[in-house]
Design a protein around this motif. Sequence first.
Motif, PDB file in Angstrom:
ATOM      1  N   PRO A  69       0.796  -1.237   0.000  1.00 20.76           N
ATOM      2  CA  PRO A  69       0.000   0.000   0.000  1.00 20.76           C
ATOM      3  C   PRO A  69       0.826   1.284   0.000  1.00 20.76           C
ATOM      4  CG  PRO A  69       0.059  -0.937   2.202  1.00 20.76           C
ATOM      5  CD  PRO A  69       0.781  -1.917   1.305  1.00 20.76           C
ATOM      6  N   LEU A  70       2.157   1.187   0.024  1.00 18.47           N
ATOM      7  CA  LEU A  70       2.992   2.378   0.091  1.00 18.47           C
ATOM      8  C   LEU A  70       2.985   3.139  -1.230  1.00 18.47           C
ATOM      9  CD1 LEU A  70       6.132   1.001   2.003  1.00 18.47           C
ATOM     10  CD2 LEU A  70       4.055   2.046   2.945  1.00 18.47           C
ATOM     11  N   GLU A  71       3.294   4.423  -1.144  1.00 22.63           N
ATOM     12  CA  GLU A  71       3.447   5.241  -2.341  1.00 22.63           C
ATOM     13  C   GLU A  71       4.741   4.859  -3.063  1.00 22.63           C
ATOM     14  OE1 GLU A  71       1.215   7.375  -3.456  1.00 22.63           O
ATOM     15  OE2 GLU A  71      -0.104   7.031  -1.732  1.00 22.63           O
ATOM     16  N   LYS A  72       4.884   5.301  -4.317  1.00 19.79           N
ATOM     17  CA  LYS A  72       6.034   4.898  -5.125  1.00 19.79           C
ATOM     18  C   LYS A  72       7.356   5.272  -4.485  1.00 19.79           C
ATOM     19  CE  LYS A  72       3.773   4.930  -9.669  1.00 19.79           C
ATOM     20  NZ  LYS A  72       3.745   5.541 -11.027  1.00 19.79           N
ATOM     21  N   GLU A  73       7.464   6.511  -3.982  1.00 17.92           N
ATOM     22  CA  GLU A  73       8.720   6.940  -3.377  1.00 17.92           C
ATOM     23  C   GLU A  73       9.015   6.170  -2.103  1.00 17.92           C
ATOM     24  OE1 GLU A  73      11.010   8.998  -4.673  1.00 17.92           O
ATOM     25  OE2 GLU A  73       9.728   8.903  -6.446  1.00 17.92           O
ATOM     26  N   GLU A  74       7.976   5.787  -1.376  1.00 19.53           N
ATOM     27  CA  GLU A  74       8.162   4.989  -0.159  1.00 19.53           C
ATOM     28  C   GLU A  74       8.621   3.574  -0.514  1.00 19.53           C
ATOM     29  OE1 GLU A  74       4.716   7.253   2.529  1.00 19.53           O
ATOM     30  OE2 GLU A  74       4.252   5.394   1.461  1.00 19.53           O
ATOM     31  N   LYS A  75       8.006   2.998  -1.533  1.00 21.30           N
ATOM     32  CA  LYS A  75       8.447   1.677  -1.995  1.00 21.30           C
ATOM     33  C   LYS A  75       9.901   1.718  -2.422  1.00 21.30           C
ATOM     34  CE  LYS A  75       3.967  -0.034  -3.703  1.00 21.30           C
ATOM     35  NZ  LYS A  75       3.183  -0.390  -4.918  1.00 21.30           N
ATOM     36  N   LYS A  76      10.262   2.765  -3.148  1.00 25.12           N
ATOM     37  CA  LYS A  76      11.636   2.891  -3.626  1.00 25.12           C
ATOM     38  C   LYS A  76      12.609   2.915  -2.458  1.00 25.12           C
ATOM     39  CE  LYS A  76      13.475   6.787  -4.926  1.00 25.12           C
ATOM     40  NZ  LYS A  76      13.826   8.032  -5.674  1.00 25.12           N
ATOM     41  N   GLU A  77      12.273   3.646  -1.398  1.00 28.04           N
ATOM     42  CA  GLU A  77      13.170   3.748  -0.247  1.00 28.04           C
ATOM     43  C   GLU A  77      13.345   2.392   0.435  1.00 28.04           C
ATOM     44  OE1 GLU A  77      15.864   5.083   2.266  1.00 28.04           O
ATOM     45  OE2 GLU A  77      15.034   6.228   0.592  1.00 28.04           O
ATOM     46  N   VAL A  78      12.264   1.639   0.566  1.00 34.91           N
ATOM     47  CA  VAL A  78      12.359   0.308   1.175  1.00 34.91           C
ATOM     48  C   VAL A  78      13.232  -0.602   0.312  1.00 34.91           C
ATOM     49  CG1 VAL A  78      11.071  -1.769   1.825  1.00 34.91           C
ATOM     50  CG2 VAL A  78      10.147   0.486   2.372  1.00 34.91           C
ATOM     51  N   LEU A  79      13.018  -0.568  -0.985  1.00 31.18           N
ATOM     52  CA  LEU A  79      13.810  -1.412  -1.894  1.00 31.18           C
ATOM     53  C   LEU A  79      15.287  -1.055  -1.845  1.00 31.18           C
ATOM     54  CD1 LEU A  79      11.400  -1.415  -4.978  1.00 31.18           C
ATOM     55  CD2 LEU A  79      11.883  -3.362  -3.488  1.00 31.18           C
ATOM     56  N   LEU A  80      15.586   0.237  -1.813  1.00 25.06           N
ATOM     57  CA  LEU A  80      16.981   0.666  -1.735  1.00 25.06           C
ATOM     58  C   LEU A  80      17.635   0.198  -0.440  1.00 25.06           C
ATOM     59  CD1 LEU A  80      16.729   4.302  -3.159  1.00 25.06           C
ATOM     60  CD2 LEU A  80      17.903   2.367  -4.201  1.00 25.06           C
ATOM     61  N   GLN A  81      16.894   0.270   0.658  1.00 25.49           N
ATOM     62  CA  GLN A  81      17.433  -0.186   1.941  1.00 25.49           C
ATOM     63  C   GLN A  81      17.732  -1.683   1.906  1.00 25.49           C
ATOM     64  OE1 GLN A  81      18.355   1.518   4.603  1.00 25.49           O
ATOM     65  NE2 GLN A  81      17.709   3.510   3.818  1.00 25.49           N
ATOM     66  N   LEU A  82      16.814  -2.460   1.325  1.00 27.63           N
ATOM     67  CA  LEU A  82      17.011  -3.906   1.236  1.00 27.63           C
ATOM     68  C   LEU A  82      18.194  -4.241   0.330  1.00 27.63           C
ATOM     69  CD1 LEU A  82      13.300  -5.114   0.925  1.00 27.63           C
ATOM     70  CD2 LEU A  82      14.775  -5.269   2.941  1.00 27.63           C
ATOM     71  N   LYS A  83      18.314  -3.507  -0.757  1.00 28.95           N
ATOM     72  CA  LYS A  83      19.412  -3.753  -1.698  1.00 28.95           C
ATOM     73  C   LYS A  83      20.753  -3.430  -1.051  1.00 28.95           C
ATOM     74  CE  LYS A  83      20.852  -2.740  -6.435  1.00 28.95           C
ATOM     75  NZ  LYS A  83      20.944  -4.156  -6.812  1.00 28.95           N
ATOM     76  N   ARG A  84      20.797  -2.319  -0.331  1.00 31.34           N
ATOM     77  CA  ARG A  84      22.055  -1.907   0.297  1.00 31.34           C
ATOM     78  C   ARG A  84      22.443  -2.819   1.463  1.00 31.34           C
ATOM     79  NH1 ARG A  84      20.212   4.433   0.458  1.00 31.34           N
ATOM     80  NH2 ARG A  84      20.962   5.045  -1.624  1.00 31.34           N
ATOM     81  N   ARG A  85      21.481  -3.180   2.282  1.00 32.59           N
ATOM     82  CA  ARG A  85      21.787  -3.944   3.495  1.00 32.59           C
ATOM     83  C   ARG A  85      22.042  -5.420   3.229  1.00 32.59           C
ATOM     84  NH1 ARG A  85      17.688  -1.618   8.211  1.00 32.59           N
ATOM     85  NH2 ARG A  85      17.906   0.595   7.719  1.00 32.59           N
ATOM     86  N   PHE A  86      21.349  -5.971   2.227  1.00 31.76           N
ATOM     87  CA  PHE A  86      21.411  -7.422   2.023  1.00 31.76           C
ATOM     88  C   PHE A  86      21.930  -7.822   0.642  1.00 31.76           C
ATOM     89  CE2 PHE A  86      18.006  -6.489   5.055  1.00 31.76           C
ATOM     90  CZ  PHE A  86      18.406  -7.256   6.140  1.00 31.76           C
ATOM     91  N   CYS A  87      22.389  -6.858  -0.143  1.00 32.90           N
ATOM     92  CA  CYS A  87      22.858  -7.141  -1.522  1.00 32.90           C
ATOM     93  C   CYS A  87      21.806  -7.934  -2.292  1.00 32.90           C
ATOM     94  CB  CYS A  87      24.172  -7.922  -1.492  1.00 32.90           C
ATOM     95  SG  CYS A  87      25.536  -7.004  -0.772  1.00 32.90           S
ATOM     96  N   ALA A  88      20.543  -7.611  -2.069  1.00 34.44           N
ATOM     97  CA  ALA A  88      19.451  -8.337  -2.727  1.00 34.44           C
ATOM     98  C   ALA A  88      19.349  -7.911  -4.185  1.00 34.44           C
ATOM     99  CB  ALA A  88      18.134  -8.069  -2.006  1.00 34.44           C
ATOM    100  N   ASP A  89      19.269  -8.877  -5.091  1.00 31.45           N
ATOM    101  CA  ASP A  89      19.075  -8.529  -6.489  1.00 31.45           C
ATOM    102  C   ASP A  89      17.590  -8.370  -6.779  1.00 31.45           C
ATOM    103  OD1 ASP A  89      17.990 -11.065  -6.734  1.00 31.45           O
ATOM    104  OD2 ASP A  89      19.733 -11.918  -7.730  1.00 31.45           O
ATOM    105  N   ILE A  90      17.269  -8.014  -8.028  1.00 32.00           N
ATOM    106  CA  ILE A  90      15.879  -7.715  -8.378  1.00 32.00           C
ATOM    107  C   ILE A  90      14.990  -8.945  -8.219  1.00 32.00           C
ATOM    108  CG2 ILE A  90      14.375  -7.081 -10.327  1.00 32.00           C
ATOM    109  CD1 ILE A  90      16.476  -5.110 -11.204  1.00 32.00           C
ATOM    110  N   ASN A  91      15.515 -10.114  -8.562  1.00 30.40           N
ATOM    111  CA  ASN A  91      14.708 -11.334  -8.435  1.00 30.40           C
ATOM    112  C   ASN A  91      14.385 -11.629  -6.978  1.00 30.40           C
ATOM    113  OD1 ASN A  91      14.604 -11.893 -11.201  1.00 30.40           O
ATOM    114  ND2 ASN A  91      16.593 -12.904 -11.162  1.00 30.40           N
ATOM    115  N   GLN A  92      15.369 -11.457  -6.100  1.00 30.88           N
ATOM    116  CA  GLN A  92      15.111 -11.706  -4.682  1.00 30.88           C
ATOM    117  C   GLN A  92      14.175 -10.654  -4.101  1.00 30.88           C
ATOM    118  OE1 GLN A  92      18.359 -11.411  -1.756  1.00 30.88           O
ATOM    119  NE2 GLN A  92      17.619 -13.328  -0.853  1.00 30.88           N
TER     120      GLN A  92
END
Length: 258
Positions: free
Chosen positions: A216-239
């Motif tokens: 339910p988050l807005e686009k910019e909020e989703k982006k921030e969560v995704l960036l945090q996950l990518k930075r903290r866990f080296c998660a790729d797009i598939n994960q």
Amino acid sequence: MNYIAVATAATGVNVFAFILMSNHIHLVLWCKHEQAIDFTVRFKTIYGRYFRTRYGTGEILRRNSVDIQEISTIYEGLEKAIAYVHMNPVAARICLHSTGYRWGTGNVFFNTNNEKGVPISSFSRRAQQRLLKSGAVLPQEWTVGKDGYVLPSSYVSVNKVEKIFKTPARMNYFLNNSTKARLATDRNTPSFRDQIVQDACIDLCRTMFGSDSIMPLEKEEKKEVLLQLKRRFCADINQLGRTTGLKPEEISRLLERF
């Protein structure tokens, strides 16, 4: 390929980039929203007519969704979008570099060795109809290559795109740093287990935005969560897709804005 040329001539849009993949198409058009809709409808109509005649079915394109989005011209959004389009075949492991893929505009820009075709005017009207599989009349100065399709250099806004990127080196920078390029390299990047990333996603959504889910988050909020996950866990797009429930295409678009 020729139907892209037909739709371009019919609508008058400026084509900045496109890629034809086996199961989807990407285009970057400089036009009004209504023109983008017109372009899409025309392309689906003429291709659907051809598909129905050749394969006896007219339903397949009706099930295909179309996503038209305005691209921001600030924060290098246009450069990123064009690079994203061109890197599709590279991310799919089809070619080593975007210039090696024939079915699009990857080899059109900053290329001093573009293929030289023959003008459409050199074909009879009947031959043009057979070539295009359409009764459309294209500008007669457009050229046809040895493989029988109208060369993208005839109708793509090459000069405008090259002015946007300024130099070949700058364009290559965006190609190498697009999310599609990172997707190709991220496949070999070690990552945490999905459950750990999924739990972290829920925790980030609760802590940062008071939500139990990213949906339910807005686009910019989703982006921030995704960036945090990518930075903290080296998660790729598939994960990220598996652990958040978002489609990989949406994740790519959100991360491309970064």
